[in-house]
Design an enzyme around this catalytic site. Sequence first.
Site, mmCIF file in Angstrom:
data_model
loop_
_atom_site.group_PDB
_atom_site.id
_atom_site.type_symbol
_atom_site.label_atom_id
_atom_site.label_comp_id
_atom_site.label_asym_id
_atom_site.label_seq_id
_atom_site.Cartn_x
_atom_site.Cartn_y
_atom_site.Cartn_z
ATOM 1 N N ARG A 1 -9.943 -23.256 18.396
ATOM 2 C CA ARG A 1 -10.972 -23.301 19.455
ATOM 3 C C ARG A 1 -12.266 -23.363 19.011
ATOM 4 N NH1 ARG A 1 -10.997 -19.734 23.244
ATOM 5 N NH2 ARG A 1 -8.633 -18.944 23.055
ATOM 6 N N LYS B 1 4.786 -17.972 0.874
ATOM 7 C CA LYS B 1 3.745 -18.784 1.219
ATOM 8 C C LYS B 1 3.479 -19.581 0.014
ATOM 9 C CE LYS B 1 -0.282 -17.786 1.435
ATOM 10 N NZ LYS B 1 -1.461 -16.900 1.273
ATOM 11 N N GLY C 1 -7.165 -21.608 13.840
ATOM 12 C CA GLY C 1 -8.053 -22.145 12.674
ATOM 13 C C GLY C 1 -8.245 -21.202 11.531
ATOM 14 N N GLU D 1 11.339 3.024 5.119
ATOM 15 C CA GLU D 1 11.229 1.581 5.735
ATOM 16 C C GLU D 1 12.625 1.093 6.213
ATOM 17 O OE1 GLU D 1 10.161 -1.489 6.595
ATOM 18 O OE2 GLU D 1 8.355 -1.046 5.147
ATOM 19 N N TYR E 1 -7.035 -18.478 8.338
ATOM 20 C CA TYR E 1 -6.417 -18.875 6.713
ATOM 21 C C TYR E 1 -5.124 -19.223 6.876
ATOM 22 C CZ TYR E 1 -4.441 -14.225 5.858
ATOM 23 O OH TYR E 1 -3.628 -13.142 5.972
ATOM 24 N N ILE E 2 -4.074 -18.446 7.688
ATOM 25 C CA ILE E 2 -2.842 -18.690 7.902
ATOM 26 C C ILE E 2 -2.450 -20.097 8.397
ATOM 27 C CG2 ILE E 2 -0.815 -17.892 9.002
ATOM 28 C CD1 ILE E 2 -1.896 -15.095 8.946
ATOM 29 N N CYS F 1 2.130 -13.593 1.460
ATOM 30 C CA CYS F 1 1.567 -14.041 0.393
ATOM 31 C C CYS F 1 2.816 -14.835 -0.777
ATOM 32 C CB CYS F 1 0.871 -13.082 -0.437
ATOM 33 S SG CYS F 1 -0.051 -11.734 0.535
ATOM 34 N N GLU G 1 -3.440 -22.978 5.778
ATOM 35 C CA GLU G 1 -2.410 -22.803 4.811
ATOM 36 C C GLU G 1 -1.343 -23.606 4.961
ATOM 37 O OE1 GLU G 1 -4.043 -18.942 2.106
ATOM 38 O OE2 GLU G 1 -2.485 -18.593 3.659
ATOM 39 N N GLU H 1 -16.931 -24.620 -15.425
ATOM 40 C CA GLU H 1 -18.434 -25.109 -16.328
ATOM 41 C C GLU H 1 -19.471 -25.187 -15.278
ATOM 42 O OE1 GLU H 1 -19.091 -27.916 -19.085
ATOM 43 O OE2 GLU H 1 -17.585 -29.186 -18.252
ATOM 44 N N ALA I 1 -9.063 -15.799 -1.640
ATOM 45 C CA ALA I 1 -8.751 -17.216 -1.705
ATOM 46 C C ALA I 1 -8.026 -17.869 -0.509
ATOM 47 C CB ALA I 1 -7.773 -17.644 -2.957
ATOM 48 N N ASP J 1 -3.430 -3.114 6.417
ATOM 49 C CA ASP J 1 -3.662 -3.762 7.577
ATOM 50 C C ASP J 1 -3.549 -3.054 9.018
ATOM 51 O OD1 ASP J 1 -4.308 -6.207 6.507
ATOM 52 O OD2 ASP J 1 -2.203 -6.947 6.858
ATOM 53 N N HIS K 1 -15.752 -26.600 -21.835
ATOM 54 C CA HIS K 1 -16.152 -28.079 -21.443
ATOM 55 C C HIS K 1 -14.634 -28.856 -21.864
ATOM 56 C CE1 HIS K 1 -17.993 -31.921 -20.538
ATOM 57 N NE2 HIS K 1 -17.269 -32.397 -21.680
ATOM 58 N N GLY L 1 0.860 -1.155 -0.051
ATOM 59 C CA GLY L 1 -0.047 0.058 0.092
ATOM 60 C C GLY L 1 0.796 1.138 -0.135
ATOM 61 N N CYS M 1 3.446 -9.005 2.506
ATOM 62 C CA CYS M 1 2.969 -9.790 1.595
ATOM 63 C C CYS M 1 4.126 -10.247 0.620
ATOM 64 C CB CYS M 1 2.088 -9.144 0.357
ATOM 65 S SG CYS M 1 1.336 -9.994 -0.641
#
Length: 558
Positions: free
Chosen positions: A276, A128, A253, A102, A255-256, A125, A259, A537, A437, A391, A532, A82, A120
């Site tokens: 938990r 990972k 529990g 930085e 997403y991290i 991201c 993954e 599909e 995702a 964040d 297909h 960002g 990230c």
Amino acid sequence: MKLGGLARQGVACAAGWPHAAARRAPATAAPCLRRALAAARQQQRGPAGRRAMSVRAEAVSGNGTTPKEFDFDLFCIGAGSGGVRASRVAAGTYGAKVGICEMPFNTIASDSAGGAGGTCVLRGCVPKKLFVYAAEYREFFSDAQGFGWQLPGQPSLDWPSFLAKKNAELQRLNGVYMNLLNNSGVEYIEGRGRLVDAHTVQVGDRTVTARNILIATGARAFVPPFEGAELCMISDNALEVAEVPKRIVIVGGGYIAVEFAGIFAGLGSEVHLVYRQDRPLRGFDDEVRTFAAEQYAQNGLHLHPLTVPQQLVKLPDGRLKFTGARRTGAQSSDEETFELEVDHVLAATGRRPNVGNLGLEEVGVQMTKSGAIAVDDYSQTNVQSIWAIGDVTDRMALTPGMPALPAALALMEAMALTRTMFGGEPTAPDHANIATAVFSHPQIGTVGMSEEQALAAYGNIDVYTSSFRPMRNTISGNPGRTFMKLIVAADSDVVVGCHMVGPDSAEIMQGMGVAVKMGLTKRQLDSTVGIHPSAAEEFVTMRSPTRQLRKEPATVAA
């Protein structure tokens, strides 16, 4: 005084432009803002098709006198996704004088290390996803034999070689971000930034002033308090682990957690996932959560629901003894304990805004109850010259089902910020219907509402579901299945939720995300010809609802 993008927003006024003033008609705006808007209307488009900006880092008092010079029009603390995007666009597109600070590059973040690219790119991201790719090959080798490929011997993994290539890629990306800033004319200052006042930042032994200051410092991993918690590693460490652990406990529990559970299981570890709730991925669609948990267990994960860490002790041989406390039922307070001896315990229980030692309290920047920087719809804090994105604002915590604020959202917020601050277009970031995702095994892709959210919001919904074995798995012998789900507001026919668990979910959901964002109807989806044979599909061939939920009792399709 030359008036460019800053003046178009009235930021040449002494106290910075308030949003209400920026939205007033010029006839009722303050004289300072009227002059700025008039000057902006005289600007011509440059040869590249954008406005030619002539911006100076100066301000005037309310009566139009006594100019005050600043070192920068915009100074950003934090060079993650960002911060870099906002700085590049402000300087390269709008001609603003921009600086950014930085800390020195390191793959593991600390109070003295970071690096251009941020979480990230350097420790989230991107690395990972490289780990996800590495972990997928074990299953690929197994599946290949179902298609007739003969593999001599057992494939082995050269872990040090992979880590070296991963780190080389991160070094390259860090350099790419540095070049992007340099090529846009942004001045990069290495060091930790701290607010001195509303227009001043201290970076090491250098003090800089800026008309506007942007905080984009991201978030840090959170380790829950329990006895021995200091022995846990976090995701930064997991991406640098010297050896693939034989046995690992992952606490969390979200997403991290899921993954990394999929990653280490794919690499050959025995993985115990401790969380938990009764199912992982709280906030996601309940049916998705149930299906995903079933697939995780089928893939060999040891799931420990309704469980919290109780104690962690280091053993004489360097391994760890983990003690967990499991409730005997979802509504029960009775607990039973168990112990596991493992190589590592990974705390993957979420992230917290990285606001420490920024000087926010001293300057008077308001914080939320969760410890994030409080901002309005336009990313502005209560101190008019100080802004925040990403964040560090924790805005997506208000959106159930969203795993976190990924880099893509920080980029979107940065673009809205620069339009607001320099482009004469007060723009609020649009957080509605953001596709996301989870790169677990299997992947999860989702956009829009869960079934539970849609039912509460609309009352009358139609739910379409499909579960099937992907074509690749019919020959390979892989038992994995795919699940797809559409949620339609029955009264308008608009698709308000789309979910998938299975291979390629992220790639497929990106396209569905565009459609849902644009207000896709089920009728339009039905009129689309599917590709297909493909898993995708299925989204255009689900004709009969699985459930029709109404304000009255629901009916179930035969």
